[in-house]
Design a protein around this motif. Sequence first.
Motif, mmCIF file in Angstrom:
data_model
loop_
_atom_site.group_PDB
_atom_site.id
_atom_site.type_symbol
_atom_site.label_atom_id
_atom_site.label_comp_id
_atom_site.label_asym_id
_atom_site.label_seq_id
_atom_site.Cartn_x
_atom_site.Cartn_y
_atom_site.Cartn_z
ATOM 1 N N THR A 157 61.262 56.536 38.933
ATOM 2 C CA THR A 157 61.744 55.226 38.485
ATOM 3 C C THR A 157 60.601 54.228 38.311
ATOM 4 N N ARG A 158 59.418 54.550 38.795
ATOM 5 C CA ARG A 158 58.254 53.699 38.532
ATOM 6 C C ARG A 158 57.782 53.841 37.088
ATOM 7 N N TYR A 159 58.185 54.926 36.441
ATOM 8 C CA TYR A 159 57.685 55.227 35.093
ATOM 9 C C TYR A 159 58.776 55.206 34.027
ATOM 10 N N SER A 160 60.032 55.308 34.432
ATOM 11 C CA SER A 160 61.127 55.348 33.469
ATOM 12 C C SER A 160 62.327 54.615 34.042
ATOM 13 N N ARG A 161 63.004 53.824 33.194
ATOM 14 C CA ARG A 161 64.191 53.101 33.652
ATOM 15 C C ARG A 161 65.401 54.016 33.758
ATOM 16 N N ASP A 162 65.357 55.173 33.109
ATOM 17 C CA ASP A 162 66.435 56.160 33.185
ATOM 18 C C ASP A 162 65.856 57.434 33.773
ATOM 19 N N VAL A 163 66.447 57.890 34.869
ATOM 20 C CA VAL A 163 65.938 59.065 35.571
ATOM 21 C C VAL A 163 67.106 59.911 36.061
ATOM 22 N N ILE A 164 67.023 61.212 35.825
ATOM 23 C CA ILE A 164 67.936 62.173 36.448
ATOM 24 C C ILE A 164 67.086 63.220 37.142
#
Length: 252
Positions: free
Chosen positions: A113-120
């Motif tokens: 989440t430090r690199y992408s606003r959407d994470v799975i």
Amino acid sequence: MARRTYRALFREEDLFFFEVKVKETDLCLGVRAERFTPDLVWLVEKKVKQERALLEAYIEKDPVFLKTLQPHRPLPDAPEIAVAMAEAGAACGVGPMAAVAGAFADLVGRLLTRYSRDVIVENGGDIFLKSTRKRRVGIFAGNSPLSHRMAIEIPPDYTPLGICTSSGTVGHSLSFGRADAAVILAGTATLADAAATAVGNRVQTPADIEKALAFAREIPGVAGAVVIIGDALGVWGKVKLVPVLPPENPSP
């Protein structure tokens, strides 16, 4: 069920998916396509290796942590991951290892989440989700006629969220129940993982669904639950089920 088939239940076209495997930790990860770089693979591998090393070293000092099926108080110098697992197990009345897959999903999810606003992040069917848009996560329930027939719709304001499943009829994870699927939504995947085990343990027949959901309701931090056994289904909490249409040309 093949792993790649299972992972198709939550894949989204707007995300780029990649896999990282370190010993038994086998992750499928999704980030916004424009945010993916090969460095993310290296960062995830490094994080998993570090955390596994810490946990393995701790277990050597505290072997009961690995084997007990009851809540267990960790030693004062326990690493963060062991403490989180023990706290989740204690909240649900199970051993700390019931939360191990969810704990790794959480650690890697928070990193990404430090690199992408959407994470799975999916680890053995246990999911960490952070999203800026509505997502759907399909439910696999073994040989139940309800398997692959529905998904849980997750609005973005519910995330970050843990979505974890325990089954007494599918897979190799330990369960004392006979539920085809006990799915838990919770504030963390660590808690959801432990809670799914505890709820699934309470289901031997369809008559047990109500008491299993009542148990889930009493766990602080648990937001919703789905229990499936055979053709029987029970739902509680912040769970919106939506139908999943079968493919027009299903594979043989």
